[in-house]
Design an enzyme around this catalytic site. Structure first.
Site, PDB file in Angstrom:
ATOM      1  N   THR B 145       0.746  -1.265   0.105  1.00 43.00           N
ATOM      2  CA  THR B 145       0.048  -0.081   0.130  1.00 43.00           C
ATOM      3  C   THR B 145       0.840   1.250   0.085  1.00 43.00           C
ATOM      4  OG1 THR B 145      -1.348   1.177   1.534  1.00 43.00           O
ATOM      5  CG2 THR B 145      -0.222  -0.513   2.426  1.00 43.00           C
ATOM      6  N   SER B 187      -1.842   3.301  10.646  1.00 44.45           N
ATOM      7  CA  SER B 187      -2.693   2.341  11.112  1.00 44.45           C
ATOM      8  C   SER B 187      -2.219   0.831  11.450  1.00 44.45           C
ATOM      9  CB  SER B 187      -4.135   2.208  10.613  1.00 44.45           C
ATOM     10  OG  SER B 187      -3.734   1.140   9.478  1.00 44.45           O
ATOM     11  N   TYR B 189      -3.298  -1.739  10.252  1.00 44.95           N
ATOM     12  CA  TYR B 189      -3.319  -2.223   8.967  1.00 44.95           C
ATOM     13  C   TYR B 189      -1.868  -1.932   8.321  1.00 44.95           C
ATOM     14  CZ  TYR B 189      -4.077  -2.527   3.937  1.00 44.95           C
ATOM     15  OH  TYR B 189      -3.755  -2.357   2.527  1.00 44.95           O
ATOM     16  N   HIS B 190      -1.928  -0.891   8.285  1.00 44.69           N
ATOM     17  CA  HIS B 190      -0.573  -0.339   7.272  1.00 44.69           C
ATOM     18  C   HIS B 190       0.721  -0.470   7.882  1.00 44.69           C
ATOM     19  CE1 HIS B 190      -3.903   2.625   5.918  1.00 44.69           C
ATOM     20  NE2 HIS B 190      -3.230   2.608   4.820  1.00 44.69           N
ATOM     21  N   LYS B 193       1.904  -3.761   6.514  1.00 48.47           N
ATOM     22  CA  LYS B 193       2.409  -3.914   5.187  1.00 48.47           C
ATOM     23  C   LYS B 193       3.884  -3.354   5.385  1.00 48.47           C
ATOM     24  CE  LYS B 193      -1.284  -4.952   2.604  1.00 48.47           C
ATOM     25  NZ  LYS B 193      -1.461  -6.001   1.734  1.00 48.47           N
TER      26      LYS B 193
HETATM   27  N1  LIG Z   1      -8.583  -2.482  -2.249  1.00 48.87           N
HETATM   28  C1  LIG Z   1      -7.839  -1.365  -2.208  1.00 48.87           C
HETATM   29  O1  LIG Z   1      -8.167  -0.233  -2.336  1.00 48.87           O
HETATM   30  C2  LIG Z   1      -6.491  -1.725  -1.949  1.00 48.87           C
HETATM   31  C3  LIG Z   1      -5.508  -0.582  -1.854  1.00 48.87           C
HETATM   32  C4  LIG Z   1      -4.240  -1.025  -1.384  1.00 48.87           C
HETATM   33  C5  LIG Z   1      -3.659  -2.229  -1.224  1.00 48.87           C
HETATM   34  N2  LIG Z   1      -4.651  -3.371  -1.167  1.00 48.87           N
HETATM   35  C6  LIG Z   1      -4.143  -4.462  -1.134  1.00 48.87           C
HETATM   36  O2  LIG Z   1      -4.571  -5.572  -2.082  1.00 48.87           O
HETATM   37  C7  LIG Z   1      -5.030  -6.896  -1.386  1.00 48.87           C
HETATM   38  C8  LIG Z   1      -6.318  -7.225  -1.576  1.00 48.87           C
HETATM   39  O3  LIG Z   1      -7.213  -6.147  -1.453  1.00 48.87           O
HETATM   40  P1  LIG Z   1      -8.744  -6.307  -1.591  1.00 48.87           P
HETATM   41  O4  LIG Z   1      -9.534  -5.031  -1.700  1.00 48.87           O
HETATM   42  O5  LIG Z   1      -9.148  -7.457  -2.609  1.00 48.87           O
HETATM   43  O6  LIG Z   1      -9.220  -6.962  -0.407  1.00 48.87           O
HETATM   44  P2  LIG Z   1     -10.346  -8.097   0.056  1.00 48.87           P
HETATM   45  O7  LIG Z   1     -10.638  -7.976   1.601  1.00 48.87           O
HETATM   46  O8  LIG Z   1     -11.467  -7.908  -0.805  1.00 48.87           O
HETATM   47  O9  LIG Z   1      -9.623  -9.372  -0.415  1.00 48.87           O
HETATM   48  C9  LIG Z   1      -8.532 -10.170   0.227  1.00 48.87           C
HETATM   49  C10 LIG Z   1      -8.882 -11.705   0.077  1.00 48.87           C
HETATM   50  O10 LIG Z   1      -7.841 -12.206   1.137  1.00 48.87           O
HETATM   51  C11 LIG Z   1      -8.535 -13.285   1.750  1.00 48.87           C
HETATM   52  N3  LIG Z   1      -7.735 -13.791   2.847  1.00 48.87           N
HETATM   53  C12 LIG Z   1      -7.234 -12.779   3.892  1.00 48.87           C
HETATM   54  N4  LIG Z   1      -6.405 -13.220   4.557  1.00 48.87           N
HETATM   55  C13 LIG Z   1      -6.386 -14.656   4.213  1.00 48.87           C
HETATM   56  C14 LIG Z   1      -5.388 -15.776   4.874  1.00 48.87           C
HETATM   57  N5  LIG Z   1      -4.910 -15.914   5.962  1.00 48.87           N
HETATM   58  N6  LIG Z   1      -5.415 -16.941   4.205  1.00 48.87           N
HETATM   59  C15 LIG Z   1      -6.239 -17.201   2.797  1.00 48.87           C
HETATM   60  N7  LIG Z   1      -7.035 -16.188   2.415  1.00 48.87           N
HETATM   61  C16 LIG Z   1      -7.081 -14.859   3.172  1.00 48.87           C
HETATM   62  C17 LIG Z   1      -9.830 -12.928   2.095  1.00 48.87           C
HETATM   63  O11 LIG Z   1     -10.866 -13.995   2.305  1.00 48.87           O
HETATM   64  C18 LIG Z   1     -10.144 -12.142   0.665  1.00 48.87           C
HETATM   65  O12 LIG Z   1     -11.120 -12.769  -0.002  1.00 48.87           O
HETATM   66  C19 LIG Z   1      -4.760  -6.524   0.034  1.00 48.87           C
HETATM   67  O13 LIG Z   1      -3.669  -7.093   0.497  1.00 48.87           O
HETATM   68  C20 LIG Z   1      -4.849  -5.212   0.095  1.00 48.87           C
HETATM   69  O14 LIG Z   1      -4.161  -4.779   1.360  1.00 48.87           O
HETATM   70  C21 LIG Z   1      -6.096  -3.070  -1.424  1.00 48.87           C
END
Ligand SMILES: NC(=O)c1ccc[n+]([C@@H]2O[C@H](COP(=O)([O-])OP(=O)(O)OC[C@H]3O[C@@H](n4cnc5c(N)ncnc54)[C@H](O)[C@@H]3O)[C@@H](O)[C@H]2O)c1
Ligand SMILES: NC(=O)c1ccc[n+]([C@@H]2O[C@H](COP(=O)([O-])OP(=O)(O)OC[C@H]3O[C@@H](n4cnc5c(N)ncnc54)[C@H](O)[C@@H]3O)[C@@H](O)[C@H]2O)c1
Lengths: 406, 406
Positions: B145, B187, B189-190, B193
């Site tokens: 992120t 946070s 969460y951040h 990362k």
């Molecule tokens: N959505 C955004 O705006 C955004 C921005 C920056 C970074 N990201 C990163 O991209 C990635 C995906 O984001 P997203 O929005 O699709 O999130 P999301 O929550 O929709 O998807 C994450 C998926 O990972 C699965 N998951 C979580 N922990 C797990 C584990 N221990 N084992 C197996 N599966 C697991 C969840 O069930 C979910 O399906 C994340 O790592 C997030 O930090 C997202």
């Protein structure tokens, strides 16, 4: 003060608990006794005969009339127990030793890597999390390591935690900023201490926790003023290939008439501090907490640096032991400089015990005295940093590394 | 290529899996479905009606003749299952989305803090650990992120991962070095990362793993070319106070005739990227892996930045919605500049969809179309960053933040 000593059954935790109890603090040990289990797993034991923690605290009470309380709690797995204990006792300070602390152990296998990461991150994070949840303004003193700095190659002295750097802005001017010294850990264990640093930084900033992180060198020596008071108060002395530091293994090799095994060129420079000084530093840190809301206070807790081959020569000169040169199981630079600032503790009055003054007593009072208990097969370091390195190293039936095949 | 998509049931993982399947890769999803459980925990649901992963992959097969395989595996808890799966399938690349990704959720309570740290650190570390253990040279692409950088105040543009700094040596000369950009997460969460980054750095150095870390901005938009192919392939759209990004919540508020709730002055600048571009970037990263033995490859995966209040005005202008100003539950600077370099993806041919071109379709095709499914009580963000902030914020019975008491 009421002080919680997390990991107080360990090598540094135990003499720290005794010292703080002696000077009048109300000391409570929390430990899951995992190190005793790891001794069992590895089939090793402390050179010094070490009693149970319950027996040791009983003897301390008999000797001094003072009580040290012991609680069997796993900081990493028992968040609720930890929180309840902290909520009930609300200590003024918490000293955090409770981590898996051997680099070779952390590199043994995938299981050991996972254990080290999960144990250390969870222990540290649970502690921070609980302090915030309980609104408990205890001063947290953590034992970190010099290894978070990695082995700097730019030739600048290692500052106490923060590095002033110049950053060039879009408009071309250079702005000076203090940053946390860039991490460059050399093992999974050292990496967990880098993760800890980020946890501390976040919780100091978001929740104004008061945190001191002590970046410590290799601790040597066995006795402190308190552990000497009774044979059964003796501190642990690890000499096995995983938990025994390079110095302890040299001492044992000298005591049993083995050559001192130097890895690679022995050009690795390491930082050292005596256990008595380590205990004093922790007390000094307790007396000088950072203000609420300020950044994490960082001290370099070490008093001298030496190259491994120079240590071997020093001990060789004192004992007549020879030196054997072996391939290095670690992935690291063969030679490194290490210049470390440690003004902060010196300014607070620390007057160090140096290796050249204390080593002889360590050889006579500890290594030779207990040498009848040595299990020779356990002295060599056998954990290799990568599978490639492991494949190139040949061991004899007792686990001694013979030579590298390439 | 055989590609494992960890977290492939999620918002970005699902369209990425579809896209990679469409262009001919052999795609395998590993997911523990924890996000669906969290929806249940919070009593929220995707605005778009989202089918089970089994049903979605069945429809994909019916539409295209292609198979996407699904495996229910928890990356954090099931190390052995994960290792066995990787050992059996030996994918060429692994895309790692499998983390708890909401900052507000990570700050909800001590339990949520622990869950986020343990889940994210274990998932990432287990994956790295297994790759080394299996001697599997798969290219690991991780979604990081923009938040790892924190909010820079020195006025320099944020580089792609590495910052050149000047370090003054003992002899007084200044040496230039590239360091990982100093972390300053906002946070829990951040912060996870930032911990990931150190894990990647260590494993790239010690074990020569090939790793790409994508420092991504806020992903907006719902449809990609593939999700549009069938109503039941639709992507998830989160609008609740925990998982809904600021933009999604504005869209929903506009669609149901609520004022757009801006926190503080709305002066926070954020980076954005459309979901279709995010998917393309991941494909570009897959095509350009770092060489074995080189440092972690880092891209900034974002295409534009906006202040929150400007976003609100943009949507207000398109829909007629009003703006309501509320106290900020986060601990952050009220205003921040954000200049981000993203040349690397542009040089590889990315041609971005900008907010001003795509927003209207998002309002009509998604927010208004499904507005009958909105649960209004779930739109406000209620997780406060500290107990002090929580105590000062007053909520109405539906959970909407009313105003700050001081
Ligand atoms: N959505 C955004 O705006 C955004 C921005 C920056 C970074 N990201 C990163 O991209 C990635 C995906 O984001 P997203 O929005 O699709 O999130 P999301 O929550 O929709 O998807 C994450 C998926 O990972 C699965 N998951 C979580 N922990 C797990 C584990 N221990 N084992 C197996 N599966 C697991 C969840 O069930 C979910 O399906 C994340 O790592 C997030 O930090 C997202
Ligand atoms: N010994 C050194 O040379 C040295 C050098 C630098 C830093 N340190 C640091 O100082 C600290 C103490 O080192 P030591 O040499 O005394 O180590 P040690 O292994 O002797 O003691 C650690 C103690 O912590 C306990 N522990 C571990 N995980 C725990 C958990 N999850 N919950 C409760 N207790 C747990 C163990 O049972 C043990 O009693 C460590 O954090 C170490 O990294 C030590």
């Amino acid at each position: 003060m009421k002080i919680a000593v997390m990991g107080g059954d360990g090598f540094i935790g135990w003499p720290t608990a005794l010292h703080l109890s002696e000077v009048g603090h109300d000391v409570h040990i929390l430990d899951n006794l995992s190190r005793r289990w790891i001794d069992t797993e590895l089939g090793v034991q402390s050179l010094t005969p070490m009693d149970s923690i319950q027996e040791r605290t009983r003897i301390w009470h008999a000797e001094t009339g003072r009580r040290i309380h012991f609680n069997l709690i796993d900081l990493g797995r028992d968040y609720e127990l930890l929180k309840n204990w902290l909520g009930e006792h609300r200590p003024d300070a918490v000293i955090h030793f409770a981590e898996q602390r051997a680099a070779p152990y952390s590199m043994k296998s995938d299981r050991h890597k996972n254990y080290t990461v999960n144990n250390n991150v969870s222990a540290t994070h649970n502690l921070l999390n609980a302090l915030v949840e309980l609104n408990l303004d205890a001063h947290l003193v953590h034992l970190g390591t010099m290894g978070v700095y990695g082995y700097s190659t730019v030739g600048a002295a290692i500052p106490e935690g923060y590095l002033p750097v110049g950053i060039t802005t879009e408009s071309g001017e250079t702005v000076s900023q203090d940053i946390l010294y860039p991490a460059n850990p050399g093992s999974i264990y050292h990496m967990t201490k880098c993760l800890d640093q980020l946890l501390f930084q976040f919780y100091a900033k978001n929740d104004a926790l008061r945190i001191t992180d002590l970046h410590q060198g290799i601790v040597w020596g066995t006795h402190t003023a308190q552990t000497r008071r009774h044979e059964q108060l003796v501190n642990r002395f690890d000499y096995d290939g995983d938990y025994g530091t390079v110095l302890n293994r040299f001492l044992i090799q000298a005591a049993i008439g083995y050559p001192l095994t130097v890895h690679g060129t022995g050009g690795q420079t390491r930082a050292f501090i005596h256990i008595q000084d380590s205990v004093r530093c922790i007390e000094l840190a307790l007396k000088n907490p950072p203000a609420r809301g300020s950044r994490v206070e960082i001290f370099n807790q070490m008093t001298e640096t030496h190259r491994v081959r120079d240590l071997a020569r020093m001990i060789g000169d004192m004992t007549g032991a020879e030196i054997a040169w072996l391939p290095n199981p670690r992935k690291e630079a063969p030679e490194n400089e290490l210049v470390v600032k440690n003004d902060k503790f010196l300014d607070l009055g620390l007057s160090p015990t140096k290796l050249k003054d204390g080593l002889l007593s360590e050889i006579v009072d500890v290594a030779k005295k207990y040498s009848y208990r040595v299990d020779r097969s356990r002295v060599p370091a056998v954990s290799a940093w990568t599978k490639d390195i492991a494949a190139k190293i040949v061991h004899d039936p007792e686990g001694r590394r013979l030579k590298s095949v390439s």
